[in-house]
Design a protein around this motif. Structure first.
Motif, PDB file in Angstrom:
ATOM      1  N   CYS A   1     -72.507-100.105  23.357  1.00 26.55           N
ATOM      2  CA  CYS A   1     -72.905 -98.862  24.014  1.00 26.55           C
ATOM      3  C   CYS A   1     -74.308 -99.001  24.602  1.00 26.55           C
ATOM      4  O   CYS A   1     -75.217 -99.540  23.954  1.00 26.55           O
ATOM      5  CB  CYS A   1     -72.888 -97.695  23.026  1.00 26.55           C
ATOM      6  N   ASP A   2     -74.498 -98.485  25.807  1.00 26.81           N
ATOM      7  CA  ASP A   2     -75.825 -98.530  26.430  1.00 26.81           C
ATOM      8  C   ASP A   2     -76.753 -97.487  25.808  1.00 26.81           C
ATOM      9  O   ASP A   2     -77.965 -97.699  25.759  1.00 26.81           O
ATOM     10  CB  ASP A   2     -75.690 -98.287  27.933  1.00 26.81           C
ATOM     11  N   LYS A   3     -76.186 -96.387  25.354  1.00 31.06           N
ATOM     12  CA  LYS A   3     -76.965 -95.336  24.698  1.00 31.06           C
ATOM     13  C   LYS A   3     -76.064 -94.584  23.744  1.00 31.06           C
ATOM     14  O   LYS A   3     -74.874 -94.404  23.996  1.00 31.06           O
ATOM     15  CB  LYS A   3     -77.539 -94.344  25.741  1.00 31.06           C
ATOM     16  N   ILE A   4     -76.666 -94.148  22.635  1.00 31.96           N
ATOM     17  CA  ILE A   4     -75.925 -93.338  21.661  1.00 31.96           C
ATOM     18  C   ILE A   4     -76.732 -92.073  21.411  1.00 31.96           C
ATOM     19  O   ILE A   4     -77.922 -92.139  21.075  1.00 31.96           O
ATOM     20  CB  ILE A   4     -75.710 -94.098  20.340  1.00 31.96           C
ATOM     21  N   VAL A   5     -76.095 -90.929  21.605  1.00 29.17           N
ATOM     22  CA  VAL A   5     -76.752 -89.642  21.412  1.00 29.17           C
ATOM     23  C   VAL A   5     -76.221 -89.015  20.127  1.00 29.17           C
ATOM     24  O   VAL A   5     -75.008 -88.795  19.992  1.00 29.17           O
ATOM     25  CB  VAL A   5     -76.505 -88.696  22.602  1.00 29.17           C
ATOM     26  N   ILE A   6     -77.120 -88.740  19.190  1.00 31.70           N
ATOM     27  CA  ILE A   6     -76.773 -88.093  17.920  1.00 31.70           C
ATOM     28  C   ILE A   6     -77.220 -86.639  17.979  1.00 31.70           C
ATOM     29  O   ILE A   6     -78.397 -86.347  18.208  1.00 31.70           O
ATOM     30  CB  ILE A   6     -77.468 -88.787  16.735  1.00 31.70           C
ATOM     31  N   LEU A   7     -76.279 -85.723  17.778  1.00 26.02           N
ATOM     32  CA  LEU A   7     -76.614 -84.303  17.692  1.00 26.02           C
ATOM     33  C   LEU A   7     -76.420 -83.891  16.240  1.00 26.02           C
ATOM     34  O   LEU A   7     -75.296 -83.827  15.743  1.00 26.02           O
ATOM     35  CB  LEU A   7     -75.725 -83.480  18.614  1.00 26.02           C
ATOM     36  N   ASP A   8     -77.513 -83.647  15.544  1.00 24.96           N
ATOM     37  CA  ASP A   8     -77.489 -83.484  14.086  1.00 24.96           C
ATOM     38  C   ASP A   8     -77.613 -82.023  13.684  1.00 24.96           C
ATOM     39  O   ASP A   8     -78.503 -81.307  14.155  1.00 24.96           O
ATOM     40  CB  ASP A   8     -78.632 -84.285  13.463  1.00 24.96           C
ATOM     41  N   ASP A   9     -76.718 -81.606  12.766  1.00 27.21           N
ATOM     42  CA  ASP A   9     -76.726 -80.235  12.245  1.00 27.21           C
ATOM     43  C   ASP A   9     -77.688 -80.095  11.072  1.00 27.21           C
ATOM     44  O   ASP A   9     -77.291 -79.717   9.960  1.00 27.21           O
ATOM     45  CB  ASP A   9     -75.312 -79.824  11.810  1.00 27.21           C
ATOM     46  N   ASN A  10     -78.945 -80.435  11.285  1.00 26.01           N
ATOM     47  CA  ASN A  10     -79.995 -80.216  10.278  1.00 26.01           C
ATOM     48  C   ASN A  10     -79.667 -80.901   8.952  1.00 26.01           C
ATOM     49  O   ASN A  10     -79.714 -80.291   7.887  1.00 26.01           O
ATOM     50  CB  ASN A  10     -80.220 -78.714  10.064  1.00 26.01           C
TER      51      ASN A  10
END
Length: 593
Positions: free
Chosen positions: A27-36
């Motif tokens: 993957c060129d970029k990995i975006v993590i969206l974290d629920d606190n």
């Protein structure tokens, strides 16, 4: 071709390192969206160079990274990187290595790809294959290779001119017809057999123990998908059900897995649960010189009779035994002097000091196991006992009369709205602690009171209790009970992680100790955990039998009494108020120095 991956997270430290170690390969970029998350998820994610970690805060129980709202937010973060393709996964999902060949030779005429979803079972070596209906009619298809096997739409060819969208009324589960990708997307959409998604989530303790059931049920109830209790039952049946021959599974081919140095940090897999290979119970015994006559017996019998017994720690001012690891009191974050400064120096000061240790010691001694038995120094395990069931649930002994309304008031003052959960009490001179639960309880208390646990406990007992006429801490009834506090907290908030296993326990042995030259009082009946009063206490050794026995030392006398109680069917005995010296005096029952 530029590939950007998006992952929602919530307390994923057990798996996220392994997942990212694979995804960063292609993957060129990995975006993590974290629920606190409140574990090490953020720390692990930020250790990878091409990972963007975004922490989101929402007080709305329906607004999670798994909802359509959360997926929309994640999708919008992903497209900032101008991807040519978008890969949408959960933290516990890893594509098989054949993904690389597939992606390098991808059919660019296809806008979305759907792949088979394979649930691991027991460990990383097996996957589940049985299919069944739950008692409420829900169809569960575990076999991933059936025509109706579970698939996920996880790979999207991104077109910046197309208006992708989710139905934001979708809260949980299949949030779109192309889950987890947007509801609205261009054709064509195709299935592929060139790679699979390996799902690790069902070998995690959070799943096996039912902890995840509670999270999903809470969200679903808030979304009016049924009551919390109905959804808990639904998830329980889906998780524990199986085909007519029980759970069926096949061995995973080696080519499904990547060669990586990252291992999954599964606290307890299904295989470990069934084989009981990972269970260890450390034992902590707060002790004082008054306990010297029972301490070695307490340790020896605990090591012999408690299944999974591991290290034994004795917390004391000075070393009292060679049979355990001595943990000096001066290493604790509070001292006996701190207790004196709070509530004064009197005959009950030591009792309160010991009770505070019962409520927090497992979290104070470093490097102890997840499961810790808090044990009174005058309590002897007479027979082999199992305090953990095969699912890793801690089992509590109970007593009919050891809980009091005063202890219940202490609980309410420490944690508002915490009530006595069952008729019986959790005070039986020992309790097996799950440190995850105790940490949560302590954090709950410290957040509510704005001070350390021990400080909050001592401030609480100095308050005026409605259940007491005499509130003078020097001579009133005991105002603290941390065994009871932990018992009811675990029962209320983590019912799926605990169980009740009532033993036969002598709670307070009141009979004579047959030793030469030892002060002897009358031979009174002893109270058990089934006693409701003096009328149903028991006489362990009769007066006639006592006339014919007289030991030279107190240890032999205690062993004799233990054997008699064991033959009478008891599992434990506590020698309350029976530590005497040889000059006819009862040794101090306090911890005062």
């Amino acid at each position: 071709m530029k590939l950007v991956c998006g992952i929602p997270t919530k307390n994923e430290e057990w798996i996220i390192g392994k997942t990212l170690s694979v995804l960063t390969k292609f993957c060129d970029k990995i975006v993590i969206l974290d629920d606190n998350s409140n574990d090490k998820t953020e720390e692990i994610c930020k250790s990878f160079d091409n990972v963007e970690f975004i922490k989101r805060y929402s007080e709305n129980v329906l607004d999670t990274g798994m909802s359509a709202l959360g997926k929309t937010e994640l999708f919008n973060h992903i497209i900032k990187y101008n991807p040519e393709y978008i890969l949408m996964l959960d933290a516990d999902e890893i594509p098989t290595p054949s993904f690389i060949d597939f992606f390098n030779n991808i059919d660019e005429s296809v806008n979305c790809w759907s792949v088979r979803f394979i649930n691991l079972f027991k460990n990383e070596n097996h996957y589940r294959t049985d299919n069944f209906y739950t008692q409420t009619g829900t169809k569960i298809v575990n076999n991933p290779f059936l025509n109706n096997g579970w698939r996920k739409h996880i790979l999207l060819k991104y077109n910046k001119n197309f208006n992708y969208s989710y139905n934001e009324e979708k809260i949980i589960g299949g949030i779109s017809n192309h889950h987890p990708l947007p509801e609205i997307m261009p054709e064509p959409i195709k299935n592929t057999e060139d790679f699979y998604i390996i799902h690790y989530g069902k070998i995690a303790l959070q799943y096996i123990s039912g902890e995840k059931d509670k999270r999903w049920a809470k969200i679903e109830a808030a979304a009016n998908h049924g009551t919390y209790e109905e959804r808990i039952i639904h998830h329980f049946l889906c998780r524990t059900g199986s085909g007519p021959n029980g759970p069926e599974y096949e061995k995973c081919p080696k080519e499904w897995f990547w060669h990586t140095n990252e291992s999954i940090n599964v606290p307890l897999s299904q295989e470990n649960i069934e084989n009981n290979t990972t269970f260890k119970i450390d034992i902590i015994i707060p002790a004082h010189k008054k306990d010297i006559n029972t301490l070695d017996l307490c340790i020896k019998y605990a090591k012999k009779n408690i299944k999974y017994a591991n290290n034994v720690y004795v917390i004391s001012k000075t070393k009292l035994t060679d049979l355990a690891i001595c943990y000096p009191e001066n290493k604790l974050p509070f001292s006996f002097i701190d207790v004196i400064n709070k509530i004064g120096d009197h005959w009950k000061t030591g009792w309160y000091y010991a009770d505070i240790l019962q409520g927090c010691a497992p979290c104070l001694i470093p490097n102890t196991e997840k499961y810790v038995l808090m044990l009174d120094a005058d309590t002897i395990f007479l027979k082999p006992v199992t305090l953990l069931d095969k699912f890793g649930r801690t089992l509590f002994n109970t007593s009919l009369t050891d809980g009091t309304v005063v202890y219940n008031e202490y609980m309410r003052l420490m944690i508002p709205n915490l009530q006595k959960q069952i008729k019986e009490s959790g005070i039986t001179h020992f309790i097996l602690v799950n440190k995850d639960i105790m940490y949560q309880m302590i954090n709950h208390i410290q957040h509510k009171h704005g001070k350390k646990f021990w400080n909050a406990a001592l401030d609480t007992v100095q308050k005026k209790y409605e259940t007491l006429e005499n509130n003078n801490i020097k001579d009133c009834a005991g105002k603290m009970a941390n065994y009871e506090l932990y018992f009811n907290y675990a029962y209320k908030y983590h019912r799926n992680l605990i169980g009740i296993k009532k033993l036969n326990s002598i709670m307070a042995y009141k009979g004579k100790i047959p030793v030469k030259n030892l002060f002897l009082k009358e031979n009174y009946p002893s109270r058990t955990n089934y006693s409701t009063g003096h009328h149903d206490s028991i006489m362990v050794i009769s007066d006639e039998e006592l006339q014919n026995i007289n030991f030279d030392n107190i240890t032999d006398a205690f062993i004799y009494i233990c054997e008699r109680c064991k033959k009478a069917g008891f599992n434990t005995i506590t020698f309350q108020h029976h530590t005497r010296n040889y000059q006819g005096k009862i040794l101090s029952q306090t911890h005062n120095r």
